[in-house]
Design a protein around this motif. Structure first.
Motif, PDB file in Angstrom:
ATOM      1  N   TYR A 182      75.299  47.070  51.154  1.00 12.66           N
ATOM      2  CA  TYR A 182      76.360  47.347  52.104  1.00 12.66           C
ATOM      3  C   TYR A 182      75.759  47.717  53.457  1.00 12.66           C
ATOM      4  O   TYR A 182      74.824  48.524  53.524  1.00 12.66           O
ATOM      5  CB  TYR A 182      77.217  48.541  51.655  1.00 12.66           C
ATOM      6  N   ARG A 183      76.316  47.182  54.510  1.00 10.76           N
ATOM      7  CA  ARG A 183      75.975  47.709  55.827  1.00 10.76           C
ATOM      8  C   ARG A 183      76.613  49.093  55.976  1.00 10.76           C
ATOM      9  O   ARG A 183      77.737  49.308  55.531  1.00 10.76           O
ATOM     10  CB  ARG A 183      76.483  46.789  56.934  1.00 10.76           C
ATOM     11  N   LYS A 184      75.889  50.005  56.621  1.00  6.24           N
ATOM     12  CA  LYS A 184      76.442  51.351  56.800  1.00  6.24           C
ATOM     13  C   LYS A 184      76.064  51.882  58.181  1.00  6.24           C
ATOM     14  O   LYS A 184      75.072  51.455  58.805  1.00  6.24           O
ATOM     15  CB  LYS A 184      75.923  52.304  55.725  1.00  6.24           C
ATOM     16  N   GLY A 185      76.870  52.815  58.680  1.00  5.31           N
ATOM     17  CA  GLY A 185      76.561  53.464  59.951  1.00  5.31           C
ATOM     18  C   GLY A 185      76.610  52.516  61.132  1.00  5.31           C
ATOM     19  O   GLY A 185      77.269  51.487  61.111  1.00  5.31           O
ATOM     20  N   GLY A 186      75.889  52.887  62.203  1.00  2.00           N
ATOM     21  CA  GLY A 186      75.922  52.122  63.439  1.00  2.00           C
ATOM     22  C   GLY A 186      75.034  50.894  63.410  1.00  2.00           C
ATOM     23  O   GLY A 186      73.905  50.941  62.911  1.00  2.00           O
ATOM     24  N   TRP A 187      75.560  49.782  63.920  1.00  2.00           N
ATOM     25  CA  TRP A 187      74.811  48.535  64.061  1.00  2.00           C
ATOM     26  C   TRP A 187      74.858  48.081  65.511  1.00  2.00           C
ATOM     27  O   TRP A 187      75.883  48.223  66.184  1.00  2.00           O
ATOM     28  CB  TRP A 187      75.376  47.449  63.141  1.00  2.00           C
ATOM     29  N   ASP A 188      73.729  47.519  65.975  1.00  3.99           N
ATOM     30  CA  ASP A 188      73.606  47.040  67.353  1.00  3.99           C
ATOM     31  C   ASP A 188      73.266  45.557  67.367  1.00  3.99           C
ATOM     32  O   ASP A 188      72.705  45.011  66.409  1.00  3.99           O
ATOM     33  CB  ASP A 188      72.497  47.791  68.094  1.00  3.99           C
ATOM     34  N   TYR A 189      73.587  44.919  68.489  1.00  2.40           N
ATOM     35  CA  TYR A 189      73.123  43.568  68.770  1.00  2.40           C
ATOM     36  C   TYR A 189      71.952  43.664  69.756  1.00  2.40           C
ATOM     37  O   TYR A 189      71.948  44.512  70.653  1.00  2.40           O
ATOM     38  CB  TYR A 189      74.229  42.713  69.400  1.00  2.40           C
ATOM     39  N   ILE A 190      70.969  42.779  69.600  1.00  2.00           N
ATOM     40  CA  ILE A 190      69.844  42.705  70.526  1.00  2.00           C
ATOM     41  C   ILE A 190      69.835  41.307  71.139  1.00  2.00           C
ATOM     42  O   ILE A 190      69.755  40.297  70.422  1.00  2.00           O
ATOM     43  CB  ILE A 190      68.493  42.957  69.825  1.00  2.00           C
ATOM     44  N   TYR A 191      69.931  41.251  72.474  1.00  2.97           N
ATOM     45  CA  TYR A 191      69.901  39.961  73.172  1.00  2.97           C
ATOM     46  C   TYR A 191      69.044  40.107  74.427  1.00  2.97           C
ATOM     47  O   TYR A 191      69.283  40.995  75.238  1.00  2.97           O
ATOM     48  CB  TYR A 191      71.317  39.513  73.542  1.00  2.97           C
ATOM     49  N   GLN A 192      68.055  39.231  74.554  1.00  2.99           N
ATOM     50  CA  GLN A 192      67.113  39.258  75.679  1.00  2.99           C
ATOM     51  C   GLN A 192      66.511  40.664  75.856  1.00  2.99           C
ATOM     52  O   GLN A 192      66.433  41.200  76.952  1.00  2.99           O
ATOM     53  CB  GLN A 192      67.802  38.797  76.964  1.00  2.99           C
ATOM     54  N   ASN A 193      66.122  41.249  74.714  1.00  2.00           N
ATOM     55  CA  ASN A 193      65.496  42.580  74.660  1.00  2.00           C
ATOM     56  C   ASN A 193      66.416  43.706  75.115  1.00  2.00           C
ATOM     57  O   ASN A 193      65.955  44.838  75.317  1.00  2.00           O
ATOM     58  CB  ASN A 193      64.209  42.600  75.490  1.00  2.00           C
ATOM     59  N   ASN A 194      67.698  43.424  75.295  1.00  2.00           N
ATOM     60  CA  ASN A 194      68.666  44.452  75.653  1.00  2.00           C
ATOM     61  C   ASN A 194      69.556  44.757  74.456  1.00  2.00           C
ATOM     62  O   ASN A 194      69.942  43.859  73.700  1.00  2.00           O
ATOM     63  CB  ASN A 194      69.531  43.995  76.828  1.00  2.00           C
ATOM     64  N   LYS A 195      69.872  46.023  74.274  1.00  2.00           N
ATOM     65  CA  LYS A 195      70.718  46.447  73.156  1.00  2.00           C
ATOM     66  C   LYS A 195      72.182  46.469  73.578  1.00  2.00           C
ATOM     67  O   LYS A 195      72.541  47.028  74.605  1.00  2.00           O
ATOM     68  CB  LYS A 195      70.293  47.835  72.668  1.00  2.00           C
ATOM     69  N   ILE A 196      73.031  45.820  72.771  1.00  3.71           N
ATOM     70  CA  ILE A 196      74.481  45.857  72.963  1.00  3.71           C
ATOM     71  C   ILE A 196      75.059  46.579  71.760  1.00  3.71           C
ATOM     72  O   ILE A 196      74.951  46.103  70.626  1.00  3.71           O
ATOM     73  CB  ILE A 196      75.082  44.438  73.061  1.00  3.71           C
ATOM     74  N   TYR A 197      75.652  47.741  71.985  1.00  3.43           N
ATOM     75  CA  TYR A 197      76.173  48.513  70.849  1.00  3.43           C
ATOM     76  C   TYR A 197      77.344  47.778  70.207  1.00  3.43           C
ATOM     77  O   TYR A 197      78.301  47.403  70.871  1.00  3.43           O
ATOM     78  CB  TYR A 197      76.623  49.895  71.291  1.00  3.43           C
ATOM     79  N   GLY A 198      77.271  47.578  68.900  1.00  6.89           N
ATOM     80  CA  GLY A 198      78.343  46.926  68.168  1.00  6.89           C
ATOM     81  C   GLY A 198      79.395  47.921  67.729  1.00  6.89           C
ATOM     82  O   GLY A 198      80.476  47.994  68.293  1.00  6.89           O
ATOM     83  N   GLY A 199      79.059  48.726  66.700  1.00  5.88           N
ATOM     84  CA  GLY A 199      79.999  49.714  66.195  1.00  5.88           C
ATOM     85  C   GLY A 199      79.541  50.260  64.863  1.00  5.88           C
ATOM     86  O   GLY A 199      78.386  50.099  64.459  1.00  5.88           O
TER      87      GLY A 199
END
Length: 332
Positions: free
Chosen positions: A142-159
């Motif tokens: 199971y995925r749990k807690g906070g997950w982020d996206y990484i694009y061009q070495n920049n972090k985009i907070y998912g949820g």
């Protein structure tokens, strides 16, 4: 299109191997194409496009449904490297090879065939022009807690994911076709059952800019015994929305989540300031069957986004008479 990716709860579902061949719609970079996937009696998965075999995989884990690839570049270039333990279950560290080379820091650890701890994974539509990663933690697959996206070495907070592995509360989702020339995100909220609710905004950022701006969106309604559904006025984006082909669909959903009334197709080129009307038509609601059909004159976008087709639908939503093909203005 029904999702080909196994759900968060897939490892609990009974494993059923259904032999045969089915047609699937997948991404080829920015476009959608059809391929055939065959499940053989000796537990192989064969990906084909017409007569061409794209990939053959041998399935070893039989307690969970296999994850299928929905991207042509991944079918051609993606491979996993790791070990199997007792009962042919994945164990230890698994890494991803792309076109023969190990992707640094991508992958994670298995215990008894289940993902555990910190993982960095490829986004579903990963390819050379869409090198997007998802990073977060697993507990018993199971995925749990906070997950982020990484694009061009920049972090985009998912949820955040809840204890059932479902998205919960405020989220930023990246579009399925997110890539350098189609940077689209969806901003809104999930309820405790992982259903979208309330206002969702569609945001867009050009490749040479840094700021996301709202370009569409609308409302979701999700009740206890119903699936989420769109209601009210919406501005939606074409599957082929990119910097050079900005196409939107503007119209209304009724309380049952059905398209009704007039829907307009709007178009803007990269160097233009405003969208212009290039097509659309009307939907007629079929009350007894709780769905709607196109009727009357329509101007539609073809499978190739640079073409429009003008013609007519009858009262049953079927095309009738002659349909005229035309290239969009300025398209060469």
């Amino acid at each position: 299109m029904k999702s080909l990716i196994a759900s968060q709860k897939s490892f609990q579902e009974p494993f059923v191997w259904l032999q045969g061949t089915k047609d699937y719609e997948i991404y080829d970079k920015c476009e959608k194409i059809k391929i055939q996937i065959t499940f053989t009696k000796d537990y192989k998965i064969i990906y084909r496009r017409g007569e061409i075999i794209l990939r053959v995989e041998k399935v070893k884990q039989f307690f969970k449904n296999p994850e299928l690839m929905t991207n042509l570049e991944q079918i051609r270039h993606l491979d996993w490297q790791g070990e199997y333990g007792i009962g042919e279950t994945k164990c230890g560290k698994w890494q991803i090879k792309w076109n023969g080379k190990i992707l640094k820091d991508v992958g994670g650890y298995y215990e008894n065939g289940q993902k555990q701890g910190l993982w960095q994974e490829l986004k579903k539509n990963y390819w050379n022009q869409a090198q997007v990663y998802e990073i977060g933690e697993y507990f018993n697959d199971y995925r749990k807690g906070g997950w982020d996206y990484i694009y061009q070495n920049n972090k985009i907070y998912g949820g955040q994911y809840n204890e059932q592995g479902q998205k919960n509360a405020k989220w930023i989702d990246l579009s399925d076709s997110f890539q350098c020339f189609s940077q689209i995100i969806y901003n809104g909220e999930y309820n405790f059952k992982g259903q979208k609710i309330g206002l969702w905004n569609i945001m867009y950022c050009k490749d040479d800019e840094k700021e996301y701006k709202q370009i569409g969106g609308g409302l979701y309604d999700a009740k206890e015994k119903e699936f989420q559904k769109k209601i009210g006025r919406w501005v939606e984006l074409s599957d082929y929305f990119m910097d050079s082909s900005q196409i939107t669909y503007n119209g209304e959903y009724n309380r049952q989540g059905i398209k009704v009334g007039r829907w307009d197709i709007m178009y803007k080129e990269e160097d233009e300031d405003e969208f212009k009307l290039i097509g659309g038509g009307s939907y007629h609601e079929q009350e007894r069957d709780s769905f709607s059909v196109k009727f009357g004159k329509w101007i539609e976008i073809g499978d190739n986004w640079w073409k429009t087709f003008t013609g007519e639908y009858n009262g049953e939503g079927k095309k009738v008479g002659k349909w005229v093909e035309k290239n969009l203005k300025k398209i060469k």
